[in-house]
Design an enzyme around this catalytic site. Structure first.
Site, PDB file in Angstrom:
ATOM      1  N   PRO A   1      46.359  45.082  37.419  1.00 45.01           N
ATOM      2  CA  PRO A   1      46.216  45.071  35.958  1.00 45.01           C
ATOM      3  C   PRO A   1      44.933  45.800  35.574  1.00 45.01           C
ATOM      4  O   PRO A   1      43.837  45.381  35.946  1.00 45.01           O
ATOM      5  CB  PRO A   1      46.096  43.571  35.647  1.00 45.01           C
ATOM      6  CG  PRO A   1      45.446  42.991  36.859  1.00 45.01           C
ATOM      7  CD  PRO A   1      45.916  43.812  38.031  1.00 45.01           C
TER       8      PRO A   1
ATOM      9  N   GLN B   1      48.833  38.159  32.956  1.00 45.25           N
ATOM     10  CA  GLN B   1      47.472  37.752  33.275  1.00 45.25           C
ATOM     11  C   GLN B   1      46.766  37.237  32.029  1.00 45.25           C
ATOM     12  O   GLN B   1      46.831  37.866  30.970  1.00 45.25           O
ATOM     13  CB  GLN B   1      46.666  38.911  33.863  1.00 45.25           C
ATOM     14  CG  GLN B   1      45.286  38.459  34.363  1.00 45.25           C
ATOM     15  CD  GLN B   1      44.495  39.566  35.015  1.00 45.25           C
ATOM     16  OE1 GLN B   1      43.870  40.361  34.330  1.00 45.25           O
ATOM     17  NE2 GLN B   1      44.516  39.636  36.348  1.00 45.25           N
TER      18      GLN B   1
ATOM     19  N   CYS C   1      37.079  40.439  35.850  1.00 42.41           N
ATOM     20  CA  CYS C   1      36.701  41.516  34.932  1.00 42.41           C
ATOM     21  C   CYS C   1      35.185  41.638  34.858  1.00 42.41           C
ATOM     22  O   CYS C   1      34.489  40.659  34.545  1.00 42.41           O
ATOM     23  CB  CYS C   1      37.279  41.263  33.544  1.00 42.41           C
ATOM     24  SG  CYS C   1      36.871  42.583  32.363  1.00 42.41           S
TER      25      CYS C   1
ATOM     26  N   GLY D   1      40.657  47.104  46.062  1.00 40.53           N
ATOM     27  CA  GLY D   1      39.431  47.867  45.870  1.00 40.53           C
ATOM     28  C   GLY D   1      39.329  49.100  46.739  1.00 40.53           C
ATOM     29  O   GLY D   1      39.403  49.021  47.961  1.00 40.53           O
ATOM     30  N   GLU D   2      39.170  50.268  46.096  1.00 42.04           N
ATOM     31  CA  GLU D   2      38.854  51.546  46.756  1.00 42.04           C
ATOM     32  C   GLU D   2      39.964  52.016  47.693  1.00 42.04           C
ATOM     33  O   GLU D   2      39.721  52.593  48.751  1.00 42.04           O
ATOM     34  CB  GLU D   2      37.537  51.420  47.505  1.00 42.04           C
ATOM     35  CG  GLU D   2      36.688  52.676  47.549  1.00 42.04           C
ATOM     36  CD  GLU D   2      36.236  53.179  46.183  1.00 42.04           C
ATOM     37  OE1 GLU D   2      35.947  54.386  46.071  1.00 42.04           O
ATOM     38  OE2 GLU D   2      36.176  52.380  45.206  1.00 42.04           O
TER      39      GLU D   2
END
Length: 323
Positions: free
Chosen positions: A9, A70, A100, A202-203
């Site tokens: 998201p 979410q 967030c 992540g990444e």
């Protein structure tokens, strides 16, 4: 257990149009909607339908991929009431945002700021789990911490104890934002302690990143966000039986992709911000498609979708002539 791939998201980026296009290209088992920011009261149905229009179509994209809703906030009771209402509207699952990093969000007691107090994660997850029908799964997404990683395991255990059936962990703290690298190695002790699935995030920009992330983190399940926005074939490449060659997905090409996305925006009657979202995405595509960088420079000051698409068409003619 079969590994799953989830589309992340991303507020203001992975909207209903992007979800529809990327799940049609393929590779994803699940999507999570942009967050519904709750604070004082239960939102009307229109807010949930705006951020997750798939609620009107059985909670799935046109390709049949489920979309979990979410929600984000710091008040357990209000979070629970909104989650229950989302489930009533047909959400196939509820995901809770504890990750967030936006300053405006964190200043208002939501998102990653809650990672400073594991007991609050437990309280919120527990309240939501108690309010939502048992058949509707409740999951959570968090970062490794707020300013440091010292509470990563405590927060993960709190989410599990509260009743989450799955935990996604973005492998950076709030303070680290989106600066590389992602610290996948910190996910392994979390995965080893929890009894529920831990999803690595992540990444992840390529299939090689995906494979390295799974190796380092020990997590079977993965969520991708910015990587698939820049490389729309990434989900399909990850799920291929043999590794991709490393080349960008050749069908559709960049110009066809832009046309498909813009067509979905028009088909679904997007709000006036469609021009801005088109420009934003074209800029992100530059990581995979060098031609997108020049295209972005040509459109960045344009204010209407019509003007942007005219430039896209002109660029297409030039590329075909050059070929």
């Amino acid at each position: 257990m079969v590994a799953t791939l989830t589309l992340a998201p991303m507020e203001g980026v992975v909207d209903v149009y992007m979800r529809d296009m990327l799940t049609e290209i393929g590779g994803f088992d699940l999507c999570v909607s942009e967050f519904v920011r709750v604070s004082q009261h239960v939102y009307p149905a229109s807010v949930f339908y705006q951020l997750c229009p798939e609620l009107r179509t059985g909670g799935k994209t046109s390709a049949g991929v489920p979309v979990h809703v979410q929600i984000m906030g710091g008040e357990a009771s209000v979070m629970a009431e909104n989650a229950a209402f989302a489930a009533e509207l047909g959400a196939p699952g509820i995901d809770l945002n504890f990750g967030c990093p936006a300053k405006t969000v964190n200043r208002h007691d939501a998102g990653a700021t809650l990672l400073q107090w594991p007991e609050r994660l437990y309280e919120i997850v527990s309240a939501v789990r108690g309010a939502v029908p048992r058949e509707v799964p409740v999951s959570a997404k968090m970062r490794l911490g707020f300013t440091d990683k010292g509470l990563a395991l405590d927060n993960a255990l709190a989410a599990e104890a509260g009743g989450a059936i799955k935990l996604t962990v973005h492998a950076r703290t709030k303070l680290e934002g989106y600066r590389p690298p992602a610290h996948w190695e910190y996910l392994r002790p979390i995965r080893e302690r929890l009894r529920i699935p831990v999803v690595a995030n992540g990444e992840i920009w390529t299939r090689a990143d995906y494979e390295k992330c799974r190796e380092v983190s020990g997590c079977a399940d993965v969520m991708v966000g910015r990587g698939v926005i820049a490389r729309p074939s990434l989900g399909r490449e990850i799920c291929a039986e043999t590794p991709a060659s490393g080349a960008a997905f050749e069908w559709p090409d960049i110009l066809e992709l832009i046309g498909i996305y813009q067509g979905k925006i028009r088909e679904m009657q997007a709000p006036p911000r469609e021009a801005g979202r088109l420009k934003q995405w074209i800029k992100l595509l530059g990581r995979t498609y060098p031609a997108a960088n020049d295209l972005f420079l040509a459109i960045r000051r344009l204010e209407t979708t019509e003007a942007i698409m005219a430039e896209v068409a002109r660029t297409g003619r030039e590329l075909r002539t050059a070929a």
